[in-house]
Design an enzyme around this catalytic site. Structure first.
Site, mmCIF file in Angstrom:
data_model
loop_
_atom_site.group_PDB
_atom_site.id
_atom_site.type_symbol
_atom_site.label_atom_id
_atom_site.label_comp_id
_atom_site.label_asym_id
_atom_site.label_seq_id
_atom_site.Cartn_x
_atom_site.Cartn_y
_atom_site.Cartn_z
ATOM 1 N N GLU A 141 -5.648 9.541 -44.111
ATOM 2 C CA GLU A 141 -4.271 9.742 -43.628
ATOM 3 C C GLU A 141 -4.247 10.722 -42.459
ATOM 4 O O GLU A 141 -5.098 11.596 -42.365
ATOM 5 C CB GLU A 141 -3.424 10.336 -44.761
ATOM 6 C CG GLU A 141 -2.454 9.364 -45.389
ATOM 7 C CD GLU A 141 -1.218 9.080 -44.536
ATOM 8 O OE1 GLU A 141 -1.274 9.197 -43.291
ATOM 9 O OE2 GLU A 141 -0.191 8.727 -45.122
ATOM 10 N N ASP A 142 -3.253 10.600 -41.628
ATOM 11 C CA ASP A 142 -3.093 11.567 -40.542
ATOM 12 C C ASP A 142 -2.425 12.850 -41.045
ATOM 13 O O ASP A 142 -2.882 13.946 -40.769
ATOM 14 C CB ASP A 142 -2.282 10.962 -39.379
ATOM 15 C CG ASP A 142 -0.957 10.330 -39.819
ATOM 16 O OD1 ASP A 142 -0.652 10.297 -41.034
ATOM 17 O OD2 ASP A 142 -0.222 9.850 -38.937
ATOM 18 N N ASP A 186 3.426 14.916 -45.502
ATOM 19 C CA ASP A 186 4.648 15.661 -45.286
ATOM 20 C C ASP A 186 5.387 15.738 -46.629
ATOM 21 O O ASP A 186 5.087 16.596 -47.450
ATOM 22 C CB ASP A 186 5.433 14.934 -44.195
ATOM 23 C CG ASP A 186 6.639 15.690 -43.697
ATOM 24 O OD1 ASP A 186 6.576 16.904 -43.570
ATOM 25 O OD2 ASP A 186 7.671 15.042 -43.428
ATOM 26 N N PHE A 231 7.262 19.705 -36.347
ATOM 27 C CA PHE A 231 6.992 18.305 -36.053
ATOM 28 C C PHE A 231 5.903 18.237 -34.986
ATOM 29 O O PHE A 231 6.064 18.742 -33.883
ATOM 30 C CB PHE A 231 8.246 17.557 -35.593
ATOM 31 C CG PHE A 231 8.023 16.080 -35.572
ATOM 32 C CD1 PHE A 231 8.093 15.335 -36.747
ATOM 33 C CD2 PHE A 231 7.691 15.429 -34.396
ATOM 34 C CE1 PHE A 231 7.836 13.974 -36.743
ATOM 35 C CE2 PHE A 231 7.439 14.060 -34.386
ATOM 36 C CZ PHE A 231 7.519 13.336 -35.558
ATOM 37 N N ARG A 277 0.676 9.343 -29.206
ATOM 38 C CA ARG A 277 -0.497 9.175 -30.078
ATOM 39 C C ARG A 277 -1.805 9.446 -29.330
ATOM 40 O O ARG A 277 -2.794 9.844 -29.927
ATOM 41 C CB ARG A 277 -0.549 7.741 -30.631
ATOM 42 C CG ARG A 277 0.598 7.366 -31.538
ATOM 43 C CD ARG A 277 0.286 6.023 -32.218
ATOM 44 N NE ARG A 277 1.460 5.398 -32.805
ATOM 45 C CZ ARG A 277 1.914 5.663 -34.027
ATOM 46 N NH1 ARG A 277 1.308 6.549 -34.773
ATOM 47 N NH2 ARG A 277 2.973 5.036 -34.498
HETATM 48 P P1 IMP Z 1 5.539 11.544 -45.933
HETATM 49 O O1 IMP Z 1 5.742 10.227 -46.623
HETATM 50 O O2 IMP Z 1 6.823 12.304 -45.798
HETATM 51 O O3 IMP Z 1 4.435 12.374 -46.548
HETATM 52 O O4 IMP Z 1 5.162 11.242 -44.443
HETATM 53 C C1 IMP Z 1 3.948 10.759 -44.091
HETATM 54 C C2 IMP Z 1 4.027 10.037 -42.766
HETATM 55 O O5 IMP Z 1 5.106 10.515 -41.957
HETATM 56 C C3 IMP Z 1 2.769 10.284 -41.973
HETATM 57 O O6 IMP Z 1 1.801 9.300 -42.244
HETATM 58 C C4 IMP Z 1 3.281 10.258 -40.542
HETATM 59 O O7 IMP Z 1 3.240 8.945 -40.045
HETATM 60 C C5 IMP Z 1 4.719 10.714 -40.630
HETATM 61 N N1 IMP Z 1 4.858 12.143 -40.285
HETATM 62 C C6 IMP Z 1 5.097 13.179 -41.117
HETATM 63 N N2 IMP Z 1 5.167 14.347 -40.467
HETATM 64 C C7 IMP Z 1 4.947 14.063 -39.171
HETATM 65 C C8 IMP Z 1 4.855 14.874 -37.969
HETATM 66 O O8 IMP Z 1 4.969 16.119 -37.949
HETATM 67 N N3 IMP Z 1 4.606 14.186 -36.822
HETATM 68 C C9 IMP Z 1 4.454 12.830 -36.776
HETATM 69 N N4 IMP Z 1 4.505 12.045 -37.859
HETATM 70 C C10 IMP Z 1 4.757 12.652 -39.045
HETATM 71 MG MG MG Z 2 4.378 7.905 -38.030
#
Ligand code: IMP
Ligand code: MG
Length: 189
Positions: free
Chosen positions: A105-106, A109, A158, A171
């Site tokens: 995963e990148d 959050d 962010f 990206r």
């Molecule tokens: P989650 O489901 O809230 O954990 O979000 C995960 C996904 O949200 C990641 O795989 C990202 O694609 C996107 N995301 C969350 N935070 C950021 C950020 O700070 N910048 C860009 N994308 C984010």
């Molecule tokens: Mg995204």
């Protein structure tokens, strides 16, 4: 008349530079290789789109045999807050039953995306399932999810670059940077 956007000009500051990223990824790859030393099979599953740059560097740093597959998951539109709704927009090519799976995963959050992926992949009976994420925002967690390898814990900002987007741009920046808030402030209002 259209003009090319200067992406670098939209960055407030660089949070993690290229050298820091590569050093941490090399260390993570070594740790992963050691943990799977007794396992001939290893399948890395890249979470698209954001994971593609990390996957490329992690895979090349991982000095042991491994296979790759890709899964497209979408949870955000052109906003910076998760909707809480996760969709599989592209599924894996092969079954994962009996395999050692490592999700790449990148960023984590809220944890909703990974929690959803973890449950949907566990239902396919892998031999093992672990998670590696480059970035982690612990203060934002809404759903508890166990993460096995974390590159960097970061504050609640962010970030874009190194695979991460805002509205599908940024990206390709080689570092992790913080976007100027005026660029997205109106979207979360
Ligand atoms: P989650 O489901 O809230 O954990 O979000 C995960 C996904 O949200 C990641 O795989 C990202 O694609 C996107 N995301 C969350 N935070 C950021 C950020 O700070 N910048 C860009 N994308 C984010
Ligand atoms: Mg995204």
């Amino acid at each position: 008349m259209s003009r090319l956007r200067d992406l670098e000009a939209d960055i407030l500051y660089v949070m993690i530079n290229e050298a820091q990223l590569q050093a941490r990824i090399a260390a993570m790859a070594q740790e992963i290789a050691a943990d799977y030393a007794d396992e001939p099979d290893l399948l890395l599953i890249c979470v698209l789109k954001g994971g593609y740059v990390f996957l490329g560097d992690l895979s090349r740093a991982l000095k042991r045999p491994h296979e790759l597959d890709f899964m497209g998951v979408s949870s955000y539109g052109a906003r910076t807050e998760s909707s809480g709704e996760v969709r599989i927009v592209m599924d894996l090519k092969e079954p994962i039953a009996g395999r050692n799976v490592l999700i790449v995963e990148d960023i984590i959050d809220s944890g909703r995306t990974l929690d959803y992926m973890r449950r949907s992949l566990l239902a396919r009976s892998p031999k093992s399932l672990r998670i590696v994420t480059l970035l982690n925002k612990p203060s934002r967690r809404a759903v508890e999810v166990q993460v096995d390898y974390v590159g960097f814990d970061i504050p609640d900002e962010f970030v874009v670059g190194y695979g991460l987007d805002f509205a599908e741009l940024y990206r390709n920046l080689p570092y992790v940077g913080v976007l100027k808030p005026e660029l997205f402030a109106h979207l979360n209002a």
